[in-house]
Design a protein around this motif. Sequence first.
Motif, mmCIF file in Angstrom:
data_model
loop_
_atom_site.group_PDB
_atom_site.id
_atom_site.type_symbol
_atom_site.label_atom_id
_atom_site.label_comp_id
_atom_site.label_asym_id
_atom_site.label_seq_id
_atom_site.Cartn_x
_atom_site.Cartn_y
_atom_site.Cartn_z
ATOM 1 N N GLU A 86 0.742 -1.095 -0.010
ATOM 2 C CA GLU A 86 -0.018 -0.021 0.002
ATOM 3 C C GLU A 86 0.875 1.059 -0.058
ATOM 4 O O GLU A 86 0.641 2.334 -0.778
ATOM 5 C CB GLU A 86 -1.074 -0.061 1.271
ATOM 6 C CG GLU A 86 -2.125 0.682 1.075
ATOM 7 C CD GLU A 86 -3.309 0.233 2.064
ATOM 8 O OE1 GLU A 86 -4.349 0.769 1.866
ATOM 9 O OE2 GLU A 86 -2.993 -0.653 2.973
ATOM 10 N N SER B 115 -8.941 1.441 4.097
ATOM 11 C CA SER B 115 -7.560 1.085 3.566
ATOM 12 C C SER B 115 -7.572 -0.282 2.957
ATOM 13 O O SER B 115 -8.491 -1.347 3.112
ATOM 14 C CB SER B 115 -6.640 0.917 4.999
ATOM 15 O OG SER B 115 -7.210 -0.271 5.562
ATOM 16 N N LEU B 116 -6.649 -0.828 2.387
ATOM 17 C CA LEU B 116 -6.455 -2.106 1.698
ATOM 18 C C LEU B 116 -6.708 -3.196 2.429
ATOM 19 O O LEU B 116 -7.250 -4.359 2.099
ATOM 20 C CB LEU B 116 -5.253 -2.201 0.770
ATOM 21 C CG LEU B 116 -4.972 -3.200 -0.589
ATOM 22 C CD1 LEU B 116 -6.267 -3.241 -1.320
ATOM 23 C CD2 LEU B 116 -3.569 -3.141 -1.155
ATOM 24 N N GLN B 117 -6.107 -3.099 3.845
ATOM 25 C CA GLN B 117 -6.129 -4.361 4.365
ATOM 26 C C GLN B 117 -7.589 -4.190 5.043
ATOM 27 O O GLN B 117 -8.152 -5.279 5.326
ATOM 28 C CB GLN B 117 -5.272 -3.953 5.704
ATOM 29 C CG GLN B 117 -5.251 -5.021 6.740
ATOM 30 C CD GLN B 117 -4.259 -4.892 8.048
ATOM 31 O OE1 GLN B 117 -3.455 -3.722 8.027
ATOM 32 N NE2 GLN B 117 -3.872 -5.933 8.777
ATOM 33 N N ILE C 71 -1.224 3.486 -2.713
ATOM 34 C CA ILE C 71 -2.750 3.319 -2.962
ATOM 35 C C ILE C 71 -3.419 4.032 -2.098
ATOM 36 O O ILE C 71 -3.366 4.209 -0.839
ATOM 37 C CB ILE C 71 -2.934 1.706 -2.728
ATOM 38 C CG1 ILE C 71 -2.122 0.902 -3.705
ATOM 39 C CG2 ILE C 71 -4.550 1.303 -2.696
ATOM 40 C CD1 ILE C 71 -2.302 -0.535 -3.476
#
Length: 740
Positions: free
Chosen positions: A64, A75-77, A69
Amino acid sequence: MSYQVDLTNCDREPIHIPGKIQSHGFLIAVNSKSYDISYISQNIESYTGVNAVGLLGKNIIELEEQLAIASDTASLQQLLNLAKGSKSSDTINPLAIDVKGTNYNLIISHSVNDLVLEFEPTKSDLGYDIQKTIGRSVAEILSGKNLSILLQNAAFEIKKIINYDRVMIYKFNEDGHGEVTAEVKNDDLEPFLGLHYPASDIPKQARELYKINLTRIIADVNSESSAIITYEEGAAPLDLTHSVLRAVSPIHIQYLKNMGVGSSFSISLIAHGELWGLIACHNYSPRFIHYKSRDASKLIGQILSSALEYRQDEEDSAKLHELGEAANAIADYIKKDTDFTFALTRNKVTLKDVTTATGVALIYDGEITTIGQTPTDEQITDIVEWLKVNMVDTVYSTHRFPGIFPAAQQYADAASGILACSLSRELGEMIIWFKPEQIKSINWAGNPEKPVEVTADGLLQLSPRKSFESWTQIVKNTSEKWKHDEITAVLKVREDIIYAINRKANEIRILNERLQLAYDELDTFSYTISHDLRTPLSSIKNYSELLLASNKSLDDSAKKMLDRIIKGTDKMHMLIKEILHYSRVGRTEIEAAPIDMGLLLNEIKREVLSALNPENIEFTIGDTPGIEGDSVMITQVFTNLINNAVKYSSKSTPSKVKIEGIVRNNEIVYSVSDNGVGIDVNYYNRVFELFKRMDNALEFEGTGVGLAIVKRIVEKHKARIWFESKLGFGTVFYISFKIS
């Protein structure tokens, strides 16, 4: 991993693990527990400038950071946590993601132990949003009144939406091969409508994936696929079953190139949980449709799937209803008529009407009865012998009988398709429906046999067809296929027939027991009444008549008593006479000869009318075709029936009696009808029994023996008798004589 496709493994090509993706996006796979990167596509560098190998093993947090990102939502997580907690990612896909300042659609899917992240551009070659036009298009599609128009509407509307050069509705047949059933195309393109494509063009494993992934895009057949790499040596290829970027089989890519196709897009059509077909779209230059537009197209496909399922069911239901009505009519016939062969083959609705067959054979009670176009009796006997050996279940069907039973090639025009149901395996009794040969031309898109090439190491390797010119195959020794509805109707008819046969067998057993007892009793009784009753009865009558004539001093009461005694002895004499007749019928041999029925019936009419002297009667004799039989016995039959008709209709105003005969098929059927008291349905099974009289007939003179005698005489002539009656409206008795 290298996997070579040859003639032995075409249907087993592992297209779900190609080890590559299409190059219009990039892929990252992370371990679903640790979120460490386990697989990555090499082309990520061309999109982000970041080296693929350097990212392997890194955690998603570091990814990320390196790719900068950014997401407006989470968030991506957090997005991965959300996807991992969902059985399906459809509810969250696509996710708007910014990667180093470029907008992407992120599509997350599950793959064994990994979560797969696929990044696709948000821009589309369409230049507009399909979702804004979907409502109107769906309305136009669903306006089709039948399945054919529905599919054509769908092809037309989808071409307007995605603007591909060609849109086809491609239906899979039972053997897996496909047929173009609807098409809309640019004017400069040759038509594919009506062409067939062999099953190997879209092999089994590909069809299974179409059931999972309801849309599939190949954006550019000429682009190079990007390899997927992993840090684990010897690791299994990443399972891309649910991937949107999954690379295409080299065989299929070459196939599209040979057709001149630059891009393809397909939408799955599912009916009853199975792949019914595809909306197959071809463009002759590269074209990319972004995820949201593909998702909107998927919705169209799902709506169309439901609609075609409904329309197909509706059309099937109409046919099933028609066949079901025929089956119900057959069931009614066998309830009313004890002659099953007649009930099944000689009424307005016959066994043939239960299916769309052109002919049917009933093999029952040692005889073969046929209707319509069938093989000869000898050929049917051969078929029965073959079925006895090869028929495993109670029902057997095929539309390629001559290919299974070579002898049938001699009569393929009548029996290329057979549908048989067993009635009794022990007796070899069954019903066989026949469909004729349907010589048809199948227009294939090129030779359906996939060409092969010999590789350098001597292997035979499949090669996509290079020519798609229409190639005609003539198919012989086949019939129209048997539909599920036909088999359903046959099973119902079989069930009704078996029930009726069992009921009849039980009735026959009981009747045989009664008949044997009646014969024994009748022999004794006949002897007794012949020798012991006639003389005293005559004496009683004679003395009564003598007293009445000679004794002038008798009062009215005594005279009435003597009259009753005389009438009682007359009735007893008549009963004795009837019983002796009944007894003799079984022992008397028939002296058959041609009978002039017109002469006989007019003589009986005169005698009956003279004896009963009815008032206000309309007595009609129609056609009187001649029959063969014992003149004395046949006279007794019609005298009894006509006498009953006149007697039981005597209270009607006017009384109506009609006798007529008709010739149909191989029999002559006489009917004796009246508008009298009729027969209660509760007495139907007792009408021909000895000494049985109906409650509503007790006020009429009779012995309860006459119809029993009639039935014995009719059966002795190998004829049959039955009746139709309604209480208060009258009765019709029918007698059917076979034409020898």
